[in-house]
Motif scaffolding. Structure first.
Motif, PDB file in Angstrom:
ATOM      1  N   GLY A   2       0.614  -1.160   0.049  1.00  0.00           N
ATOM      2  CA  GLY A   2       0.126  -0.097   0.000  1.00  0.00           C
ATOM      3  C   GLY A   2       0.904   1.377  -0.041  1.00  0.00           C
ATOM      4  O   GLY A   2       0.517   2.322  -0.647  1.00  0.00           O
ATOM      5  N   VAL A   3       1.951   1.308   0.927  1.00  0.00           N
ATOM      6  CA  VAL A   3       2.684   2.455   0.842  1.00  0.00           C
ATOM      7  C   VAL A   3       3.406   2.760  -0.484  1.00  0.00           C
ATOM      8  O   VAL A   3       3.668   3.642  -1.118  1.00  0.00           O
ATOM      9  N   ASP A   4       4.030   1.539  -1.015  1.00  0.00           N
ATOM     10  CA  ASP A   4       4.766   1.629  -2.133  1.00  0.00           C
ATOM     11  C   ASP A   4       3.835   2.209  -3.520  1.00  0.00           C
ATOM     12  O   ASP A   4       4.301   2.951  -4.257  1.00  0.00           O
ATOM     13  N   LEU A  21       3.256   9.385  -6.145  1.00  0.00           N
ATOM     14  CA  LEU A  21       3.576  10.876  -5.903  1.00  0.00           C
ATOM     15  C   LEU A  21       4.844  11.347  -6.158  1.00  0.00           C
ATOM     16  O   LEU A  21       5.408  12.405  -6.403  1.00  0.00           O
ATOM     17  N   PHE A  22       5.969  10.189  -6.219  1.00  0.00           N
ATOM     18  CA  PHE A  22       7.348  10.678  -6.179  1.00  0.00           C
ATOM     19  C   PHE A  22       7.984   9.799  -7.305  1.00  0.00           C
ATOM     20  O   PHE A  22       7.711   8.708  -7.797  1.00  0.00           O
ATOM     21  N   PRO A  23       9.171  10.312  -7.682  1.00  0.00           N
ATOM     22  CA  PRO A  23      10.291   9.608  -8.514  1.00  0.00           C
ATOM     23  C   PRO A  23      10.681   8.231  -7.827  1.00  0.00           C
ATOM     24  O   PRO A  23      10.283   7.947  -6.693  1.00  0.00           O
ATOM     25  N   PRO A  24      11.065   7.177  -8.767  1.00  0.00           N
ATOM     26  CA  PRO A  24      11.410   5.912  -8.283  1.00  0.00           C
ATOM     27  C   PRO A  24      12.120   5.732  -6.927  1.00  0.00           C
ATOM     28  O   PRO A  24      11.809   5.175  -6.037  1.00  0.00           O
ATOM     29  N   LEU A  45      12.882   8.121  -5.042  1.00  0.00           N
ATOM     30  CA  LEU A  45      12.339   8.432  -3.594  1.00  0.00           C
ATOM     31  C   LEU A  45      11.245   7.696  -3.063  1.00  0.00           C
ATOM     32  O   LEU A  45      10.975   7.575  -1.818  1.00  0.00           O
ATOM     33  N   SER A  46      10.454   6.865  -3.995  1.00  0.00           N
ATOM     34  CA  SER A  46       9.385   6.171  -3.718  1.00  0.00           C
ATOM     35  C   SER A  46      10.054   4.915  -2.986  1.00  0.00           C
ATOM     36  O   SER A  46       9.621   4.583  -1.955  1.00  0.00           O
ATOM     37  N   ALA A  47      11.155   4.404  -3.427  1.00  0.00           N
ATOM     38  CA  ALA A  47      11.841   3.262  -2.644  1.00  0.00           C
ATOM     39  C   ALA A  47      12.264   3.590  -1.287  1.00  0.00           C
ATOM     40  O   ALA A  47      12.210   2.948  -0.464  1.00  0.00           O
ATOM     41  N   LEU A  48      12.785   4.788  -1.368  1.00  0.00           N
ATOM     42  CA  LEU A  48      13.351   5.181   0.057  1.00  0.00           C
ATOM     43  C   LEU A  48      12.245   5.272   0.978  1.00  0.00           C
ATOM     44  O   LEU A  48      12.376   5.052   2.180  1.00  0.00           O
ATOM     45  N   LEU A  49      10.821   5.881   0.773  1.00  0.00           N
ATOM     46  CA  LEU A  49       9.906   6.046   1.424  1.00  0.00           C
ATOM     47  C   LEU A  49       9.400   4.734   1.847  1.00  0.00           C
ATOM     48  O   LEU A  49       8.974   4.505   2.905  1.00  0.00           O
ATOM     49  N   THR A  50       9.340   3.896   0.982  1.00  0.00           N
ATOM     50  CA  THR A  50       8.804   2.427   1.175  1.00  0.00           C
ATOM     51  C   THR A  50       9.716   1.559   2.349  1.00  0.00           C
ATOM     52  O   THR A  50       9.433   1.100   3.254  1.00  0.00           O
ATOM     53  N   VAL A  51      11.055   1.472   1.934  1.00  0.00           N
ATOM     54  CA  VAL A  51      12.000   0.932   2.983  1.00  0.00           C
ATOM     55  C   VAL A  51      11.948   1.699   4.335  1.00  0.00           C
ATOM     56  O   VAL A  51      12.012   1.050   5.360  1.00  0.00           O
ATOM     57  N   VAL A  67      14.110  -0.275  -5.708  1.00  0.00           N
ATOM     58  CA  VAL A  67      14.038   0.712  -6.663  1.00  0.00           C
ATOM     59  C   VAL A  67      14.151   0.228  -7.980  1.00  0.00           C
ATOM     60  O   VAL A  67      13.649   0.644  -9.039  1.00  0.00           O
ATOM     61  N   GLU A  68      14.950  -0.905  -8.010  1.00  0.00           N
ATOM     62  CA  GLU A  68      15.395  -1.537  -9.475  1.00  0.00           C
ATOM     63  C   GLU A  68      14.388  -2.870  -9.669  1.00  0.00           C
ATOM     64  O   GLU A  68      14.531  -3.351 -10.706  1.00  0.00           O
ATOM     65  N   LEU A  69      13.236  -2.886  -8.809  1.00  0.00           N
ATOM     66  CA  LEU A  69      12.298  -4.109  -9.168  1.00  0.00           C
ATOM     67  C   LEU A  69      11.522  -3.801 -10.228  1.00  0.00           C
ATOM     68  O   LEU A  69      11.087  -2.537 -10.361  1.00  0.00           O
TER      69      LEU A  69
END
Length: 246
Positions: free
Chosen positions: A46-48, A54-57, A59-65, A124-126
């Motif tokens: 859900g977070v991802d 909302l964000f670039p890849p 930043l999105s991965a950083l927020l998810t982790v 981020v690379e998935l």
């Protein structure tokens, strides 16, 4: 306290009712660990999904982790850092003393930085098509390793979480946890899910064995470190598989 609630209280920061008795008999809830991992995975998906819109890849991965580690209270990362610091000790007793120290040392700090960079990079690379399913599966398979490790390795100390957890884990907890993990992994990722489970298990056992030979057993920190490594190994496996079959 019921076993599922006990598992949720220990493995996450999610508020659940009841008194805090996680130090006593947590092993009896070990079969529920992958179920808690599934709930965690669903939250991460859900977070991802939200951050990806909302964000670039990156930043999105950083927020998810970040959400990943916050939801677990950094519990397993703390174990990983303690294990890394402890490896610099002179002997088993000295290493255990370092691992009990609440302060983080150079090995632990550097190790955590590199580990988190690897995890963020892996997320981020998935490929977008497999990323939600990977985030769902990896927390499940990683938490299924804990009861198995408790059965495979003795406790390094007669007291502490590792000892109490190992003493209260039933012989059927590991098969149940692994069966749940296999079901979730195979359903979500099919044959890749089986590979992810196998790699995660091997990675967790390898980490536990490596540390156990240096401190004469395992501790709660070792279990936490093994879960973290299993998660990273699962993410890297999905990433490598996706690249090879592309």
């Amino acid at each position: 306290m019921s076993d599922p609630v006990l598992a949720v209280r220990y493995l996450t920061i999610l508020p659940v009712p009841g008194h805090d008795d996680t130090d006593r008999g947590l092993g009896r809830a070990a079969a529920w660990f992958p179920v808690v991992g599934l709930a965690l995975g669903m939250l991460l998906v859900g977070v991802d999904q939200v951050t990806a819109h909302l964000f670039p890849p990156l930043l999105s991965a950083l927020l998810t982790v970040t959400a990943w580690k916050l939801l677990t209270g950094g519990l397993h990362l703390d174990g990983l850092a303690d294990c890394l610091d402890g490896l610099g000790g002179r002997d088993a007793e000295h290493r255990l003393a370092i691992m009990r120290d609440s302060h983080i040392g150079a090995f632990g700090a550097i190790g955590l930085i590199l580990f988190l960079l690897l995890e963020i990079g892996a997320v981020v690379e998935l490929p977008l098509g497999v990323r939600p399913r990977a985030l769902l599966v990896v927390p499940v398979v990683a938490r299924a390793t804990a009861p198995l490790l408790a059965l495979l390795f003795p406790a390094a100390k007669s007291e502490g979480f590792g000892a109490s957890f190992g003493a209260s884990v039933s012989g059927r907890a590991a098969p149940i946890a692994l069966a749940i993990a296999l079901l979730v992994a195979a359903t979500a990722l099919r044959s890749l899910g089986v590979v992810v489970l196998a790699v995660a298990l091997l990675s967790a056992v390898a980490v536990a064995r490596f540390v156990a030979t240096r401190v004469a057993g395992i501790t709660g920190d070792v279990l936490g470190a093994a879960i973290e490594v299993a998660e990273l190994a699962g993410l890297l496996t999905v990433s490598a598989w996706s690249r090879l079959v592309a």
